[in-house]
Design a protein around this motif. Sequence first.
Motif, PDB file in Angstrom:
ATOM      1  N   MET A 205      45.488  26.504   8.955  1.00 25.06           N
ATOM      2  CA  MET A 205      45.672  27.105  10.274  1.00 25.06           C
ATOM      3  C   MET A 205      46.565  28.341  10.156  1.00 25.06           C
ATOM      4  SD  MET A 205      47.068  25.188  13.646  1.00 25.06           S
ATOM      5  CE  MET A 205      46.873  25.914  15.221  1.00 25.06           C
ATOM      6  N   ALA A 206      46.213  29.371  10.836  1.00 24.37           N
ATOM      7  CA  ALA A 206      46.978  30.622  10.799  1.00 24.37           C
ATOM      8  C   ALA A 206      48.349  30.428  11.436  1.00 24.37           C
ATOM      9  CB  ALA A 206      46.210  31.722  11.524  1.00 24.37           C
ATOM     10  N   LYS A 207      49.300  31.210  10.967  1.00 23.50           N
ATOM     11  CA  LYS A 207      50.655  31.143  11.507  1.00 23.50           C
ATOM     12  C   LYS A 207      50.659  31.565  12.969  1.00 23.50           C
ATOM     13  CE  LYS A 207      55.343  32.423  10.543  1.00 23.50           C
ATOM     14  NZ  LYS A 207      56.300  32.968   9.626  1.00 23.50           N
ATOM     15  N   ASP A 208      51.472  30.912  13.756  1.00 23.51           N
ATOM     16  CA  ASP A 208      51.591  31.213  15.183  1.00 23.51           C
ATOM     17  C   ASP A 208      52.169  32.621  15.348  1.00 23.51           C
ATOM     18  OD1 ASP A 208      52.925  31.462  17.768  1.00 23.51           O
ATOM     19  OD2 ASP A 208      52.487  29.340  18.020  1.00 23.51           O
ATOM     20  N   PRO A 209      51.462  33.514  16.056  1.00 24.38           N
ATOM     21  CA  PRO A 209      51.946  34.895  16.219  1.00 24.38           C
ATOM     22  C   PRO A 209      53.301  34.996  16.916  1.00 24.38           C
ATOM     23  CG  PRO A 209      49.643  34.724  16.869  1.00 24.38           C
ATOM     24  CD  PRO A 209      50.139  33.328  16.636  1.00 24.38           C
ATOM     25  N   ILE A 210      53.596  34.085  17.825  1.00 26.82           N
ATOM     26  CA  ILE A 210      54.904  34.121  18.507  1.00 26.82           C
ATOM     27  C   ILE A 210      56.008  33.728  17.530  1.00 26.82           C
ATOM     28  CG2 ILE A 210      56.326  33.103  20.326  1.00 26.82           C
ATOM     29  CD1 ILE A 210      53.828  32.973  22.079  1.00 26.82           C
ATOM     30  N   GLU A 211      55.789  32.664  16.785  1.00 23.09           N
ATOM     31  CA  GLU A 211      56.785  32.242  15.794  1.00 23.09           C
ATOM     32  C   GLU A 211      57.001  33.324  14.731  1.00 23.09           C
ATOM     33  OE1 GLU A 211      58.814  29.691  15.880  1.00 23.09           O
ATOM     34  OE2 GLU A 211      57.900  28.753  17.632  1.00 23.09           O
ATOM     35  N   ALA A 212      55.950  34.056  14.392  1.00 24.55           N
ATOM     36  CA  ALA A 212      56.059  35.113  13.390  1.00 24.55           C
ATOM     37  C   ALA A 212      56.965  36.256  13.849  1.00 24.55           C
ATOM     38  CB  ALA A 212      54.667  35.654  13.050  1.00 24.55           C
ATOM     39  N   LEU A 213      57.192  36.370  15.149  1.00 26.31           N
ATOM     40  CA  LEU A 213      58.031  37.443  15.693  1.00 26.31           C
ATOM     41  C   LEU A 213      59.515  37.087  15.745  1.00 26.31           C
ATOM     42  CD1 LEU A 213      55.715  38.538  18.626  1.00 26.31           C
ATOM     43  CD2 LEU A 213      56.112  39.752  16.485  1.00 26.31           C
ATOM     44  N   ARG A 214      59.849  35.828  15.437  1.00 22.17           N
ATOM     45  CA  ARG A 214      61.250  35.394  15.495  1.00 22.17           C
ATOM     46  C   ARG A 214      62.126  36.298  14.648  1.00 22.17           C
ATOM     47  NH1 ARG A 214      63.384  29.415  15.874  1.00 22.17           N
ATOM     48  NH2 ARG A 214      61.425  29.362  17.006  1.00 22.17           N
ATOM     49  N   TRP A 215      63.260  36.681  15.183  1.00 26.99           N
ATOM     50  CA  TRP A 215      64.258  37.561  14.585  1.00 26.99           C
ATOM     51  C   TRP A 215      63.815  39.021  14.524  1.00 26.99           C
ATOM     52  CZ3 TRP A 215      68.295  34.961  15.335  1.00 26.99           C
ATOM     53  CH2 TRP A 215      68.334  33.598  15.080  1.00 26.99           C
TER      54      TRP A 215
END
Length: 138
Positions: A1-11
């Motif tokens: 499963m692809a990484k969650d785009p929202i989680e990828a934006l953290r920091w």
Amino acid sequence: MAKDPIEALRWEKRIVVYQLESESAREAARARWLEWREDFEERDLVWVNVGKPELSIADGVDLRREQKDEWRRRLAFGEKSGASVEREGASEFVLIGKDGGTKDRQMGELDLPEFFALIDTMPMRLREMRFQRETEAR
């Protein structure tokens, strides 16, 4: 499963997760964004739509249908107003900080200056502004 785009934006980015009640709400939110675009970008903000219709702007992140469903559930969209999960009720806007935490929620008409005022009190934003001032002074 692809990484969650929202989680990828953290920091990296602050996020306004939104769901709009109608086309007229879309036009109103788009007008607010255009009016405050520089301030929006200065605060490292991006848009994430979890409903319909979409703002159709450059500063947005696309989610797949199941990701939209998951984020609506996580952020309890529709529960505050008693509306159904996706379509009815007031428009909602949730501010997520760079740390991934929920910072504020607005129902109805978008008030970006209110979000900006809150962001400008956050420790990370204060450091960003201090760094910007120091850089400009050089």
